[in-house]
Design a protein around this motif. Sequence first.
Motif, mmCIF file in Angstrom:
data_model
loop_
_atom_site.group_PDB
_atom_site.id
_atom_site.type_symbol
_atom_site.label_atom_id
_atom_site.label_comp_id
_atom_site.label_asym_id
_atom_site.label_seq_id
_atom_site.Cartn_x
_atom_site.Cartn_y
_atom_site.Cartn_z
ATOM 1 N N GLN A 65 0.830 -1.201 0.000
ATOM 2 C CA GLN A 65 0.000 0.000 0.000
ATOM 3 C C GLN A 65 0.868 1.256 0.000
ATOM 4 O O GLN A 65 1.897 1.307 0.672
ATOM 5 C CB GLN A 65 -0.910 0.018 1.231
ATOM 6 C CG GLN A 65 -1.725 1.302 1.367
ATOM 7 C CD GLN A 65 -2.684 1.255 2.524
ATOM 8 O OE1 GLN A 65 -3.690 0.563 2.478
ATOM 9 N NE2 GLN A 65 -2.381 2.003 3.593
ATOM 10 N N HIS A 66 0.401 2.245 -0.754
ATOM 11 C CA HIS A 66 1.050 3.560 -0.767
ATOM 12 C C HIS A 66 0.030 4.610 -0.344
ATOM 13 O O HIS A 66 -1.043 4.729 -0.946
ATOM 14 C CB HIS A 66 1.589 3.887 -2.160
ATOM 15 C CG HIS A 66 2.305 5.200 -2.227
ATOM 16 N ND1 HIS A 66 3.594 5.368 -1.779
ATOM 17 C CD2 HIS A 66 1.891 6.422 -2.661
ATOM 18 C CE1 HIS A 66 3.957 6.626 -1.950
ATOM 19 N NE2 HIS A 66 2.941 7.282 -2.475
ATOM 20 N N ALA A 67 0.360 5.351 0.704
ATOM 21 C CA ALA A 67 -0.514 6.422 1.203
ATOM 22 C C ALA A 67 0.255 7.730 1.178
ATOM 23 O O ALA A 67 1.401 7.801 1.629
ATOM 24 C CB ALA A 67 -0.989 6.117 2.618
ATOM 25 N N THR A 68 -0.373 8.761 0.638
ATOM 26 C CA THR A 68 0.232 10.091 0.590
ATOM 27 C C THR A 68 -0.659 11.057 1.351
ATOM 28 O O THR A 68 -1.854 11.160 1.076
ATOM 29 C CB THR A 68 0.379 10.572 -0.865
ATOM 30 O OG1 THR A 68 1.178 9.637 -1.590
ATOM 31 C CG2 THR A 68 1.049 11.937 -0.913
ATOM 32 N N ALA A 89 4.754 10.412 2.522
ATOM 33 C CA ALA A 89 4.360 9.253 1.719
ATOM 34 C C ALA A 89 4.830 8.003 2.457
ATOM 35 O O ALA A 89 6.017 7.880 2.786
ATOM 36 C CB ALA A 89 4.972 9.319 0.331
ATOM 37 N N ILE A 90 3.893 7.104 2.730
ATOM 38 C CA ILE A 90 4.209 5.881 3.470
ATOM 39 C C ILE A 90 3.869 4.686 2.592
ATOM 40 O O ILE A 90 2.703 4.468 2.234
ATOM 41 C CB ILE A 90 3.431 5.828 4.794
ATOM 42 C CG1 ILE A 90 3.797 7.028 5.673
ATOM 43 C CG2 ILE A 90 3.724 4.517 5.525
ATOM 44 C CD1 ILE A 90 3.059 7.075 6.986
ATOM 45 N N THR A 91 4.885 3.928 2.240
ATOM 46 C CA THR A 91 4.714 2.706 1.463
ATOM 47 C C THR A 91 4.920 1.516 2.396
ATOM 48 O O THR A 91 5.984 1.390 3.006
ATOM 49 C CB THR A 91 5.709 2.643 0.297
ATOM 50 O OG1 THR A 91 5.551 3.804 -0.521
ATOM 51 C CG2 THR A 91 5.492 1.400 -0.545
ATOM 52 N N SER A 92 3.886 0.685 2.520
ATOM 53 C CA SER A 92 3.913 -0.384 3.517
ATOM 54 C C SER A 92 3.740 -1.752 2.874
ATOM 55 O O SER A 92 2.882 -1.941 2.008
ATOM 56 C CB SER A 92 2.787 -0.186 4.545
ATOM 57 O OG SER A 92 2.923 1.056 5.202
ATOM 58 N N ALA A 109 5.750 -3.522 7.569
ATOM 59 C CA ALA A 109 7.022 -2.815 7.447
ATOM 60 C C ALA A 109 6.827 -1.595 6.543
ATOM 61 O O ALA A 109 6.574 -1.752 5.344
ATOM 62 C CB ALA A 109 8.095 -3.736 6.866
ATOM 63 N N PRO A 110 6.920 -0.366 7.080
ATOM 64 C CA PRO A 110 6.706 0.830 6.269
ATOM 65 C C PRO A 110 8.012 1.510 5.841
ATOM 66 O O PRO A 110 9.046 1.392 6.513
ATOM 67 C CB PRO A 110 5.940 1.744 7.230
ATOM 68 C CG PRO A 110 6.522 1.399 8.571
ATOM 69 C CD PRO A 110 6.921 -0.066 8.515
ATOM 70 N N TYR A 111 7.936 2.215 4.733
ATOM 71 C CA TYR A 111 8.992 3.126 4.296
ATOM 72 C C TYR A 111 8.374 4.525 4.274
ATOM 73 O O TYR A 111 7.346 4.751 3.619
ATOM 74 C CB TYR A 111 9.516 2.752 2.914
ATOM 75 C CG TYR A 111 10.675 3.612 2.459
ATOM 76 C CD1 TYR A 111 11.971 3.319 2.869
ATOM 77 C CD2 TYR A 111 10.474 4.711 1.645
ATOM 78 C CE1 TYR A 111 13.046 4.106 2.467
ATOM 79 C CE2 TYR A 111 11.537 5.509 1.236
ATOM 80 C CZ TYR A 111 12.823 5.198 1.651
ATOM 81 O OH TYR A 111 13.873 5.990 1.251
#
Length: 333
Positions: A65-68, A89-92, A109-111
Amino acid sequence: MTSLKKITHRIVYPCVCALLSSPALALSPTPFEVGNYSPLAQIFGLPSIQTALNTAPSGFEASLQHATANTYVTHENINEISYFDGEVAITSLSLRWRFTNDAELTLRAPYVDHSKGLWDDFIYDWHEWFGLPQGGRTQDTNDQFAYVYQRNGERLLNFREEAAGIGDIRLGYSQQLHFWEQDWLAQLEVKAPTGDADKLTGSGAWDLSAGMGWEGAVTGPNQRFIPFAGAAVSYLGDSDLKLAPLQKNWALSLRAGGHWRALPYLTLTAQIDSHSGLYHSQLRELSNFSLQLTTGGQVALSDSLVLNIAIAEDLNTTITPDFVAILGMTYGW
């Protein structure tokens, strides 16, 4: 290409194509994985409360998932000054394993990426088109970046450089229970300090959450509406930020919503999320409770692959970001 055209080409067109070519929905719908992505809230382990176990045939599920989230807040009082202007921006990557009929393990695990972002111009134009208040935004503040908090003349946060890195990893355990003739989902989650507080990709502390979720039973193939709700309490360890003395160590989170099976391959979901204030402050963006509305759809691309699309808005303004866009894929096998 303008900001609006970029968004249309990158997000809207692929979603429309998916809607036109999707088969029947196989995986059960779930609440959206969304939280408070404001700069000083997203570092904590507030849970995204789940309401049902994984239903993939062999009990495994993977989600990307990508959340902005775009934030602009500026306030001050006699003792405090806050200025938050940026986009996170959190890519999990999330993994779920249903290892027994009534128990499940999860890993997330998020980036995390803090930057000027993409959405400033679009949000400003949107407010202009519909005559909505800008909340202090101007064309001059677009495409700027700074997270600043000052208290009694001391800068406790002065974050002006874009940064990115691995966030805090979460491990969870869920147990299905049955009482009062209803199915419930008890859940525990621990957040490890794998991120970096100096980059605002984590708090630098361990957090622990315990909660309970509920989802209405599916009584037949013709049932279209499925309600859900949940609550959780979290212990938040003292962060490595200078704001730690202002931080509250306990937080309450709530979630409620419903799924609507609009088409065999499309489920529409609306949910409201809230949590108690996280800091001792007279500024509402730090001390007040959140109230966030998320709406979107879950589209079956195959028997085991689901596309998730959602948008979140702040109902209690300034506590959560002005605008959150979510795009994700879930695969069960």
